[in-house]
Design a protein around this motif. Structure first.
Motif, short mmCIF file in Angstrom:
data_model
loop_
_atom_site.label_atom_id
_atom_site.label_comp_id
_atom_site.label_asym_id
_atom_site.label_seq_id
_atom_site.Cartn_x
_atom_site.Cartn_y
_atom_site.Cartn_z
N SER A 173 -39.57 34.83 -15.11
CA SER A 173 -39.67 33.48 -14.67
C SER A 173 -40.59 33.02 -15.17
O SER A 173 -39.63 31.16 -15.40
N LEU A 174 -41.47 33.18 -15.84
CA LEU A 174 -41.91 32.20 -17.32
C LEU A 174 -40.36 31.86 -18.31
O LEU A 174 -40.53 30.58 -19.01
N VAL A 175 -39.60 32.78 -18.51
CA VAL A 175 -38.39 32.43 -19.62
C VAL A 175 -37.60 31.20 -19.04
O VAL A 175 -37.10 30.75 -19.51
N SER A 176 -37.54 31.46 -18.17
CA SER A 176 -36.43 30.27 -17.17
C SER A 176 -37.28 28.77 -16.75
O SER A 176 -36.51 28.12 -17.28
N GLU A 177 -38.28 28.20 -17.31
CA GLU A 177 -39.42 27.64 -17.64
C GLU A 177 -39.14 27.17 -18.16
O GLU A 177 -39.05 25.96 -18.90
N VAL A 178 -39.07 27.94 -19.66
CA VAL A 178 -39.05 27.35 -20.58
C VAL A 178 -36.99 26.98 -21.74
O VAL A 178 -37.22 26.55 -22.58
N TRP A 179 -36.40 27.95 -20.68
CA TRP A 179 -35.21 27.98 -21.14
C TRP A 179 -35.11 26.92 -22.00
O TRP A 179 -33.41 26.52 -23.20
N PRO A 180 -34.52 25.47 -21.11
CA PRO A 180 -33.32 24.58 -21.69
C PRO A 180 -34.17 24.15 -23.20
O PRO A 180 -33.56 22.99 -24.02
#
Length: 430
Positions: A338-345
């Motif tokens: 979830s943390l990775v998804s938060e900053v993926w953009p």
């Protein structure tokens, strides 16, 4: 900060105004070097003054020749530099729009007054806005714009432009060019201790990631000597933060942590909140490496929140990825993903972080026993890291990929992955 419209005022009219402000007659200003009639023609614009007469009039008026020529108010250069310094602190504390407005105004006034060094500084500060917003290509273009005025800039500013430009190239996956540009600048005979320390700081991380530990160590040891004579606390702090990576890699963890604590103290002393938070991020990374996971989680969470509050997106991405690594090690793979998804953009702007995040998601898949997905993601991460010459990261990813393939019974492919890791290791000097 605003000034009167002297920049568009004709030179003759400016001389007449300055004379009148002092309550002088034309004869009182002109004599004994020139007669009143000649000065009258200069003031009306019918005769341009010679360079000799301009120097004479400037001296009589208590100005420099360029102050008189370009209509500079006394002390304007120092005031503009102070305004840029204040704007830089605004930027470091998250007041991005205010800082950008201040930089743009100071840059325009510096250009109008033909203050090349101040204009260069203003252009660099505008590039720092792009850097803070994680606009890597925009920052690089702005830095190249600043370089057009670099001949007039002091050595520390020229060095900082190179430092940031090389950082942009590194984040874009061109570590070789980044290192070469810094090393070229280090060969300049015009360096002072601050400039040299700035450039050595810029070398360390790319060298470490490309496997050049011995070269990075030489840079760090040279920098330690310079910290004793450098005058800019922010440059000393930036060096301590970068050098801590070398001490970690050479088994000097206590020294690395002390450097990060000192860097944080120095940045805080000059109001550089963004950089102080980045030191906390770096300390969180160190604590994770030392297995002090609870401390690492607390430090990284604090760093991420501080960086988010001041709009430093590059720092937010990096601290969040490191926090995700900690949570994975603490047995929380869902939270890590979830943390990775938060900053993926944000990650498409930074090749190093993109490779790290992809590999981290591969580890999450491995922890869930989704070995095909783990294989796909780890292969993708290894490709990213190899293309960017991030040898150290590529070694770790290739070894993990080999383990997953071996676990799946794909022995030939596992051997190929291990060999790829060996090939990446051969690109290091450690």
């Amino acid at each position: 900060m605003t000034y009167r419209g002297e920049m568009t005022e004709p030179l003759g009219a400016r001389i007449r105004r300055l004379r009148a402000e002092r309550g002088w007659t034309q004869r009182e200003l002109a004599e004994p070097g020139y007669d009143r009639g000649f000065l009258a023609k200069v003031e009306t614009g019918s005769r341009p003054p010679s360079e000799e007469m301009l120097a004479y009039l400037a001296r009589r008026l208590g100005l420099t020749v360029d102050d008189l020529r370009f209509g500079r108010p006394p002390g304007v250069a120092d005031e503009l530099r102070a305004s840029l310094d204040e704007g830089y602190r605004d930027l470091e504390q998250g007041r991005v729009a205010l800082a950008e407005e201040r930089f743009a105004l100071a840059g325009k006034q510096a250009a109008d007054y033909r203050l090349g060094d101040v204009e260069c500084y203003a252009r660099f500060c505008l590039a720092e806005v792009k850097w803070q917003l994680f606009d890597v290509s925009g920052a690089q273009k702005a830095l190249e714009h600043a370089s057009e005025r670099a001949d007039a800039a002091p050595p520390w500013l020229r060095a900082m432009i190179v430092h940031r430009w090389s950082g942009c190239r590194y984040l874009s996956g061109d570590a070789g060019t980044a290192i070469a540009r810094v090393e070229e600048a280090l060969a300049s005979p015009e360096l002072d201790p601050d400039a040299e320390l700035c450039l050595l700081s810029a070398l360390i991380h790319p060298l470490m990631e490309m496997g050049g530990l011995h070269r990075a160590q030489r840079a760090a040891l040279s920098g330690v000597r310079l910290t004793r004579v450098a005058t800019r606390p922010d440059f000393v702090a930036r060096f301590h933060r970068q050098a801590s990576q070398v001490w970690q890699a050479t088994g000097q963890s206590a020294r690395a942590e002390q450097d990060l604590i000192e860097a944080c103290r120095l940045f805080a002393s000059v109001g550089f909140d963004r950089d102080a938070a980045r030191c906390r991020w770096a300390r969180g990374y160190l604590l994770r490496r030392l297995g002090r996971l609870d401390e690492a989680r607390a430090e990284l969470t604090s760093a991420r929140d501080q960086l988010a509050a001041i709009g430093a997106e590059e720092g937010v991405a990096g601290a969040t990825l490191e926090l995700a690594e900690v949570r994975l090690r603490q047995g929380a793979p869902a939270e890590a993903a979830s943390l990775v998804s938060e900053v993926w953009p944000l990650l498409a702007r930074d090749v190093e972080s993109l490779g790290e995040a992809t590999g981290l998601l591969g580890q999450v898949a491995q922890s869930r026993d989704d070995l095909p997905e783990a294989t796909r993601l780890l292969r993708e991460a290894a490709e990213i890291q190899t293309r960017a010459s991030l040898h150290g990261a590529a070694v770790s990813t290739s070894l993990r990929l080999g383990d997953v393939l071996r676990q799946r019974g794909h022995l030939d492919e596992a051997i190929q992955a291990y060999q790829r890791g060996l090939d990446s290791a051969a690109g290091t000097d450690s």
